[in-house]
Motif scaffolding. Structure first.
Motif, mmCIF file in Angstrom:
data_model
loop_
_atom_site.group_PDB
_atom_site.id
_atom_site.type_symbol
_atom_site.label_atom_id
_atom_site.label_comp_id
_atom_site.label_asym_id
_atom_site.label_seq_id
_atom_site.Cartn_x
_atom_site.Cartn_y
_atom_site.Cartn_z
ATOM 1 N N LYS A 60 -4.422 3.108 -2.304
ATOM 2 C CA LYS A 60 -4.726 2.035 -1.334
ATOM 3 C C LYS A 60 -3.474 1.208 -1.064
ATOM 4 N N LYS A 61 -2.710 0.900 -2.100
ATOM 5 C CA LYS A 61 -1.452 0.168 -1.912
ATOM 6 C C LYS A 61 -0.493 0.965 -1.029
ATOM 7 N N CYS A 63 -1.270 3.116 1.266
ATOM 8 C CA CYS A 63 -1.768 3.061 2.643
ATOM 9 C C CYS A 63 -1.420 1.734 3.300
ATOM 10 N N GLU A 64 -1.622 0.665 2.574
ATOM 11 C CA GLU A 64 -1.369 -0.667 3.127
ATOM 12 C C GLU A 64 0.123 -0.898 3.394
ATOM 13 N N LYS A 65 0.981 -0.304 2.566
ATOM 14 C CA LYS A 65 2.423 -0.535 2.693
ATOM 15 C C LYS A 65 3.132 0.458 3.607
ATOM 16 N N ASN A 69 -0.812 2.135 9.673
ATOM 17 C CA ASN A 69 -0.535 0.884 10.368
ATOM 18 C C ASN A 69 -1.879 0.179 10.499
ATOM 19 N N THR A 70 -2.177 -0.712 9.569
ATOM 20 C CA THR A 70 -3.518 -1.295 9.469
ATOM 21 C C THR A 70 -3.882 -2.209 10.630
ATOM 22 N N ASP A 74 -7.360 2.817 10.893
ATOM 23 C CA ASP A 74 -8.236 2.787 9.721
ATOM 24 C C ASP A 74 -7.872 3.977 8.846
#
Length: 81
Positions: A60-61, A63-65, A69-70, A74
């Motif tokens: 998850k980290k 993906c977020e970093k 591109n949040t 999604d």
């Protein structure tokens, strides 16, 4: 252990590639069956972890970093193995 991350544009974000693919499928004779097309990406990550919960937190980290591109995308994560 392996993480499978699927990333796609959020609903409401214009998907030019999906629209082009939808049009191409229409012209190839699939107009009656295809309702919509959205294009995304799949990222498969081999992990050095034996704890499923910890692995999911770390992915998850990622993906977020980096991986998504949040603002416009999604993502979902599946931990297997």
């Amino acid at each position: 252990m392996k993480a499978i991350v699927n990333v796609g544009l959020k609903q409401g974000v214009l998907d030019d590639q999906g629209k082009a693919t939808h049009h191409a499928l229409d012209t190839l004779g699939f107009k009656e069956i295809v309702k919509d097309v959205r294009i995304g990406k799949q990222i498969i990550i081999e992990l050095n972890s034996s704890n499923k919960e910890d692995a999911e937190v770390e992915v998850k980290k990622m993906c977020e970093k980096l991986l998504a591109n949040t603002v416009i995308e999604d993502y979902n994560i599946e931990i297997v193995g």
